[in-house]
Design a protein around this motif. Structure first.
Motif, mmCIF file in Angstrom:
data_model
loop_
_atom_site.group_PDB
_atom_site.id
_atom_site.type_symbol
_atom_site.label_atom_id
_atom_site.label_comp_id
_atom_site.label_asym_id
_atom_site.label_seq_id
_atom_site.Cartn_x
_atom_site.Cartn_y
_atom_site.Cartn_z
ATOM 1 N N VAL A 505 0.652 -1.137 -0.406
ATOM 2 C CA VAL A 505 -0.140 -0.117 0.122
ATOM 3 C C VAL A 505 1.240 1.037 0.260
ATOM 4 O O VAL A 505 0.660 2.109 -0.586
ATOM 5 N N LYS A 506 1.901 1.417 0.955
ATOM 6 C CA LYS A 506 2.549 2.039 0.867
ATOM 7 C C LYS A 506 3.602 3.099 -0.315
ATOM 8 O O LYS A 506 3.202 4.394 -0.849
ATOM 9 N N TYR A 507 4.280 1.611 -1.160
ATOM 10 C CA TYR A 507 4.266 2.385 -2.522
ATOM 11 C C TYR A 507 3.488 2.390 -3.533
ATOM 12 O O TYR A 507 3.829 3.580 -4.305
ATOM 13 N N SER A 508 1.686 2.301 -3.189
ATOM 14 C CA SER A 508 1.071 2.069 -4.210
ATOM 15 C C SER A 508 0.529 4.048 -3.805
ATOM 16 O O SER A 508 0.307 5.009 -4.930
ATOM 17 N N LEU A 509 0.216 3.822 -2.475
ATOM 18 C CA LEU A 509 0.294 5.125 -2.171
ATOM 19 C C LEU A 509 0.892 6.588 -2.817
ATOM 20 O O LEU A 509 0.407 7.495 -3.433
ATOM 21 N N GLU A 510 2.336 6.070 -2.708
ATOM 22 C CA GLU A 510 3.775 7.135 -3.178
ATOM 23 C C GLU A 510 3.133 7.523 -4.805
ATOM 24 O O GLU A 510 3.609 8.586 -5.116
ATOM 25 N N ILE A 517 -2.438 12.213 -7.408
ATOM 26 C CA ILE A 517 -4.017 11.961 -6.859
ATOM 27 C C ILE A 517 -3.958 12.557 -5.566
ATOM 28 O O ILE A 517 -3.516 11.026 -5.018
ATOM 29 N N LYS A 518 -5.323 12.453 -4.947
ATOM 30 C CA LYS A 518 -4.924 12.130 -4.187
ATOM 31 C C LYS A 518 -5.808 11.213 -2.994
ATOM 32 O O LYS A 518 -7.142 11.028 -3.375
ATOM 33 N N ALA A 532 -4.286 6.314 13.365
ATOM 34 C CA ALA A 532 -3.324 4.870 13.842
ATOM 35 C C ALA A 532 -2.311 4.900 12.372
ATOM 36 O O ALA A 532 -1.467 4.404 12.361
ATOM 37 N N ILE A 533 -3.643 3.692 11.950
ATOM 38 C CA ILE A 533 -3.292 3.447 10.506
ATOM 39 C C ILE A 533 -2.421 4.573 9.490
ATOM 40 O O ILE A 533 -1.639 4.297 8.679
ATOM 41 N N ALA A 534 -3.670 5.528 9.201
ATOM 42 C CA ALA A 534 -3.142 6.596 8.370
ATOM 43 C C ALA A 534 -1.768 8.066 8.873
ATOM 44 O O ALA A 534 -1.095 7.262 7.396
ATOM 45 N N LEU A 539 -0.648 8.893 5.291
ATOM 46 C CA LEU A 539 -1.526 9.583 4.533
ATOM 47 C C LEU A 539 -1.684 10.771 6.167
ATOM 48 O O LEU A 539 -1.329 10.883 6.616
ATOM 49 N N GLY A 540 -2.439 11.977 4.615
ATOM 50 C CA GLY A 540 -2.853 12.978 5.852
ATOM 51 C C GLY A 540 -1.284 13.940 6.323
ATOM 52 O O GLY A 540 -0.676 13.816 6.348
#
Length: 540
Positions: A505-510, A517-518, A532-534, A539-540
């Motif tokens: 997920v971290k790679y995908s978010l990057e 893309i937000k 905690a997950i965010a 995120l944020g």
């Protein structure tokens, strides 16, 4: 009875979600000719044929047909794959009819059926419980809540929110623990998941950005071509106004028409279709099925992604992350139900077998290579044990179970009784404060001693620290005498778990950030857990 079931089936229909009107092969083929530019090309084919440009007419016609065939094959294959997946999802249900217990296809369930619920089964309808024995369900698919929900048979007031209807189990959720019985109250589109499906079906599918732009461009091509043709024709007529003959008028018209045909981009639809088809093939390799070609292009137009947390950003698999044992805090690596991981401590190595044994033995879940049944929290304890080489089936040969005091919401703990070397021993797990209050001794560094006020304060401090990280914390204890009574136990330690973020997920978010893309996380979970997950994901 069978007669009543037949009458209710006639009234309420089959217990399945209604699908929109099924698209036929002919409709899929016809949809390939809906674009305005395709109609312009068909018109160009006809005109070319009539003006004697037979080769041009054949070339344009071939391009139109190639475009249609590629689109049809891609969409038809996607439909077939999706239908095949649906057939694999056929559920069975054990019910009582005509005084007998029988197994039927879940589609044949009707309101009023008495259904038996077992651990590990997927709930086939909305059911009002009449019996619940340590019954818990995993409702992440409906509410987004990653922790199991304990079920009861109590009466609730009308209008109770969905997430608080503890006397109901809902279609599409999973029995993670215990067993029970219930009466089917809603089937098919009348279930809670059916209502959501109904709202989705009411939504009209808008045109994609590419379809809108192609339609706009097609209109302008048509308008511009007509205007230019008229100008060319009129200019030819005006130039030869004094010497105009029917033959010259015909030549001027043919020149204008030829120019119109030449101005139309015959290869554009085929290029667009082939590009989208290649995109779909790349998505298929990444295990993503796409039903309609233009949907690929829609992904390229996204600038905001609203994503669910449980099961999307996280694995929906509880994982032990920290252990407190023998006055040491140990970090546990690994994620989900993968049994590979390490136990990391800043101090000297510590033998964790006692607390891990407690988590594995005081446990009703099943963890096998191809089967994982039970409560996600209990499964995480089995995974933690396997990371240390402790397998439940082998450990139970050494510690065979002879009894159990099931978990209850009043006691907030569970105890199992075992036989070891001809002596009874019990293991308990539950809320840390409850376990701690029941303990008079503590197991530390291989020895048993009296638990002190300082020990209790340190344990409470560790419990609060773990809870602040939005982890679920369980306390563990054991007893070697008078094991049937949950008192004067020996405290072992704490195990803290959560639903960890997916590794990728971290790679995908990057990648999303780089693409502008937000990403917005949507969850029904507690605010602290969400934060905690965010934070862990950036995120944020």
């Amino acid at each position: 009875t069978d007669k009543e079931a037949f009458e209710k089936k006639e009234k309420f229909g089959l217990n399945k979600l209604k699908e929109g009107k099924k698209t036929t092969k002919l409709e899929i083929l016809a949809s390939q000719f809906k674009s305005l530019i395709i109609w312009i090309l068909i018109a160009a084919t006809i005109i070319s044929f009539f003006i004697g440009e037979t080769v041009d007419a054949i070339v344009i016609l071939i391009l139109v047909l190639v475009n249609a065939v590629i689109g049809f094959v891609q969409e038809y294959n996607a439909d077939k794959s999706i239908d095949a997946l649906k057939k694999l999802m056929n559920l069975k249900a054990v019910i009582k009819r005509n005084g007998k217990t029988i197994e039927i296809n879940s589609e044949q369930l009707v309101p009023g059926d008495l259904i038996l619920l077992e651990e590990g089964m997927k709930v086939p309808a909305d059911i009002r419980l009449i019996e619940a024995i340590s019954l818990e369900t995993q409702e992440a698919s409906l509410t987004g809540e990653s922790l199991p929900v304990q079920k009861k048979t109590i009466e609730l007031v009308k209008g109770t929110p969905l997430a608080e209807r503890t006397n109901m189990v809902f279609s599409g959720t999973v029995i993670s623990k215990g067993k029970g019985k219930g009466i089917v109250v809603s089937t098919g589109m009348q279930t809670e998941i059916g209502k959501i499906a109904g709202m989705l079906q009411e939504q009209k599918e808008p045109q994609t950005l590419l379809q809108t732009k192609l339609a706009f461009m097609s209109k302008w091509i048509a308008v511009a071509t007509i205007i230019i043709c008229v100008i060319v024709f009129l200019s030819q007529v005006l130039l030869h106004l004094t010497s105009m003959t029917p033959e010259k008028t015909s030549d001027a018209f043919m020149l204008a028409v030829s120019l119109a045909v030449a101005a139309i981009p015959e290869g554009l639809p085929a290029i667009v279709t082939i590009s989208l088809a290649l995109g779909i093939q790349r998505m298929v390799k990444k295990k993503s099925l796409i039903r309609r070609l233009p949907a690929v292009e829609t992904l390229g137009s996204v600038d905001v992604i609203c994503t669910d947390k449980t099961g999307t950003l996280t694995k929906n698999e509880m994982t032990v992350r920290e252990i407190y044992f023998s006055s040491q805090k140990i970090e546990v690596t690994g994620e989900g139900y993968n049994t590979k991981g390490k136990f990391l401590s800043g101090k000297e190595p510590v033998d964790l077998s006692m607390i891990l044994n407690a988590g594995v033995l005081c446990n009703n879940s099943i963890l096998e290579e191809k089967e994982m049944i039970g409560d996600p929290t209990e499964l995480s304890l089995l995974v933690a044990g396997e990371k240390a080489g402790i397998k439940k089936e082998k450990l139970e040969l050494i510690y065979p179970r002879t009894g159990e005091i099931p978990f209850s919401s009043e006691r907030k703990l569970m105890t199992t009784i075992h036989l070891h070397k001809n002596q009874k021993i019990s293991f308990s797990k539950g809320a840390p404060d409850v376990i701690l209050e029941l303990c008079t001794k503590i197991f530390e560094k291989g020895e048993i001693r009296q638990i002190t006020f300082g020990d209790k304060e340190k344990i409470k401090e560790m419990n609060e620290e773990m809870a602040e990280k939005s982890m679920r914390v369980l306390g563990f204890a054991f007893k070697e005498e008078n094991v049937e009574k949950e008192e004067q136990m020996i405290f072992l330690g704490l195990q803290a778990m959560n639903d960890p973020p997916r590794k990728e997920v971290k790679y995908s978010l990057e990648l999303c950030r780089q693409a502008g893309i937000k990403v917005i996380m949507i969850t029904g979970d507690y605010l602290g857990t969400a934060k905690a997950i965010a934070k862990e994901l950036g995120l944020g």
